[in-house]
Design a protein around this motif. Structure first.
Motif, PDB file in Angstrom:
ATOM      1  N   LEU A  33      25.289  38.019  30.449  1.00 33.17           N
ATOM      2  CA  LEU A  33      24.433  37.277  31.371  1.00 33.17           C
ATOM      3  C   LEU A  33      23.673  38.264  32.253  1.00 33.17           C
ATOM      4  O   LEU A  33      24.272  38.998  33.036  1.00 33.17           O
ATOM      5  CB  LEU A  33      25.276  36.328  32.229  1.00 33.17           C
ATOM      6  CG  LEU A  33      26.243  35.410  31.465  1.00 33.17           C
ATOM      7  CD1 LEU A  33      26.982  34.498  32.430  1.00 33.17           C
ATOM      8  CD2 LEU A  33      25.517  34.591  30.400  1.00 33.17           C
TER       9      LEU A  33
ATOM     10  N   TYR B 137      30.016  25.945  32.235  1.00 34.13           N
ATOM     11  CA  TYR B 137      29.106  26.562  33.200  1.00 34.13           C
ATOM     12  C   TYR B 137      29.843  27.620  34.006  1.00 34.13           C
ATOM     13  O   TYR B 137      31.069  27.587  34.140  1.00 34.13           O
ATOM     14  CB  TYR B 137      28.520  25.511  34.150  1.00 34.13           C
ATOM     15  CG  TYR B 137      27.755  24.424  33.444  1.00 34.13           C
ATOM     16  CD1 TYR B 137      26.379  24.542  33.217  1.00 34.13           C
ATOM     17  CD2 TYR B 137      28.408  23.276  33.003  1.00 34.13           C
ATOM     18  CE1 TYR B 137      25.677  23.541  32.555  1.00 34.13           C
ATOM     19  CE2 TYR B 137      27.713  22.268  32.339  1.00 34.13           C
ATOM     20  CZ  TYR B 137      26.342  22.419  32.116  1.00 34.13           C
ATOM     21  OH  TYR B 137      25.651  21.427  31.446  1.00 34.13           O
TER      22      TYR B 137
ATOM     23  N   ARG C 127      23.948  32.229  41.154  1.00 32.43           N
ATOM     24  CA  ARG C 127      23.303  31.651  39.972  1.00 32.43           C
ATOM     25  C   ARG C 127      24.275  30.735  39.241  1.00 32.43           C
ATOM     26  O   ARG C 127      25.469  31.010  39.166  1.00 32.43           O
ATOM     27  CB  ARG C 127      22.837  32.752  39.008  1.00 32.43           C
ATOM     28  CG  ARG C 127      21.658  33.580  39.505  1.00 32.43           C
ATOM     29  CD  ARG C 127      21.348  34.718  38.543  1.00 32.43           C
ATOM     30  NE  ARG C 127      20.187  35.493  38.962  1.00 32.43           N
ATOM     31  CZ  ARG C 127      18.948  35.307  38.510  1.00 32.43           C
ATOM     32  NH1 ARG C 127      18.722  34.361  37.598  1.00 32.43           N
ATOM     33  NH2 ARG C 127      17.949  36.053  38.941  1.00 32.43           N
TER      34      ARG C 127
ATOM     35  N   TRP D  10      24.956  29.320  35.535  1.00 35.29           N
ATOM     36  CA  TRP D  10      24.641  29.641  34.142  1.00 35.29           C
ATOM     37  C   TRP D  10      25.168  28.563  33.214  1.00 35.29           C
ATOM     38  O   TRP D  10      26.298  28.084  33.373  1.00 35.29           O
ATOM     39  CB  TRP D  10      25.280  30.972  33.741  1.00 35.29           C
ATOM     40  CG  TRP D  10      24.978  32.134  34.636  1.00 35.29           C
ATOM     41  CD1 TRP D  10      25.580  32.439  35.829  1.00 35.29           C
ATOM     42  CD2 TRP D  10      24.006  33.159  34.417  1.00 35.29           C
ATOM     43  NE1 TRP D  10      25.046  33.588  36.361  1.00 35.29           N
ATOM     44  CE2 TRP D  10      24.081  34.061  35.504  1.00 35.29           C
ATOM     45  CE3 TRP D  10      23.089  33.428  33.389  1.00 35.29           C
ATOM     46  CZ2 TRP D  10      23.282  35.194  35.620  1.00 35.29           C
ATOM     47  CZ3 TRP D  10      22.288  34.549  33.481  1.00 35.29           C
ATOM     48  CH2 TRP D  10      22.381  35.417  34.587  1.00 35.29           C
TER      49      TRP D  10
ATOM     50  N   GLU E 219      21.980  31.195  29.836  1.00 34.71           N
ATOM     51  CA  GLU E 219      20.785  31.226  30.682  1.00 34.71           C
ATOM     52  C   GLU E 219      21.058  30.638  32.063  1.00 34.71           C
ATOM     53  O   GLU E 219      21.897  29.750  32.231  1.00 34.71           O
ATOM     54  CB  GLU E 219      19.645  30.443  30.020  1.00 34.71           C
ATOM     55  CG  GLU E 219      19.167  31.050  28.708  1.00 34.71           C
ATOM     56  CD  GLU E 219      18.060  30.242  28.062  1.00 34.71           C
ATOM     57  OE1 GLU E 219      17.764  29.128  28.583  1.00 34.71           O
ATOM     58  OE2 GLU E 219      17.501  30.695  27.062  1.00 34.71           O
ATOM     59  N   THR E 220      20.339  31.155  33.069  1.00 36.12           N
ATOM     60  CA  THR E 220      20.400  30.603  34.417  1.00 36.12           C
ATOM     61  C   THR E 220      19.685  29.255  34.443  1.00 36.12           C
ATOM     62  O   THR E 220      18.530  29.149  34.022  1.00 36.12           O
ATOM     63  CB  THR E 220      19.730  31.542  35.433  1.00 36.12           C
ATOM     64  OG1 THR E 220      20.408  32.801  35.440  1.00 36.12           O
ATOM     65  CG2 THR E 220      19.783  30.948  36.836  1.00 36.12           C
TER      66      THR E 220
END
Length: 248
Positions: A187, A205, A216, A218, A224-225
């Protein structure tokens, strides 16, 4: 925003910075680790010290075994210690690398695995089996996860993945299948040290906190963010997620 006048209890007794805290599953007690080289167990309802353990070195992290009867802690000298609360003593001491600080420890929610991470970027894993009288540890893996400090390691609630946060600005997600710890996702997005992370209850998540002043969220399948949290004016160094797993 919380203010000091909203405080319910003050837990006083450590003489150095408090570096770790963990709560009993029903909130009856908590354990804290400190740079004063001690672990302390507190009655959360009375703010009194119930137990005091000498770690012999500044404590970096502590976790409570799911059986609620053991503590797992790590320190600056490179030791990982398991404390049996019924015996009121340290029953195991592991030293993966001499004089290399162990930064973080994590225990699987089913008590099947222990993982520790150190300042050289290495992770160590043990298979855990718990009988009525004894916890048995079997070393199953050692791997290099990062080229710089690991600040946090965390097993997912479903025990299928391990997350490692690092000074190299990345978070890596490792598959735990067969204790092989193969890299699943890297990440990227934070621009400074990543200090902490928390999985969602369904393990889908991950929330991270960084010195870049951001948190953030993810989505792990894509890596992905999906949300960025702004507002801190200094480093974000810890994170917790209020999440529940709701059955069908």
């Amino acid at each position: 925003m919380l203010h000091w006048w909203d405080m319910i209890f003050s837990y006083e007794g450590h003489t150095g910075n408090v570096t770790a805290v963990a709560f009993h599953c029903e909130g009856k007690w908590m354990v804290t680790g400190s740079e004063d080289c001690t672990l302390k167990i507190w009655d959360t309802r009375a703010s009194s010290i119930q137990r005091n353990y000498d770690h012999k070195s500044p404590v970096n992290d502590v976790a409570i075994h799911p059986n609620q009867g053991e503590l797992i802690s790590c320190d600056q000298k490179g030791s990982i210690k398991i404390w049996d609360l019924a015996e009121n003593s340290c029953t195991h001491e592991l030293v993966p690398e001499d004089d290399v600080p162990v930064r973080s420890v994590t225990v699987a929610v089913d008590g099947s695995m222990l993982v520790a991470a150190n300042n050289k970027g290495n992770c160590y894993a043990w298979k855990m089996s718990n009988t009525r009288d004894f916890t048995d540890l079997q070393a199953v893996a050692k791997f290099s996860a990062h080229n710089k400090y690991i600040t946090r390691c965390l097993l997912s609630p479903d025990v299928k993945h391990l997350a490692t946060c690092s000074a190299d600005t990345t978070v890596k997600i490792w598959s735990t299948a067969n204790h092989e710890f193969k890299l699943d996702k890297e990440l990227k997005g934070h621009t400074r040290w990543v200090w902490d992370c928390a999985f969602s209850a369904d393990s889908a998540y991950l929330v991270t906190a960084s010195s870049d002043q951001l948190a953030r969220l993810w989505e792990l399948q894509q890596g992905e963010t999906i949300r960025q949290y702004n507002g801190h004016h200094k480093a974000a160094i810890c994170v917790a997620l209020n999440d529940l797993s709701i059955g069908n």
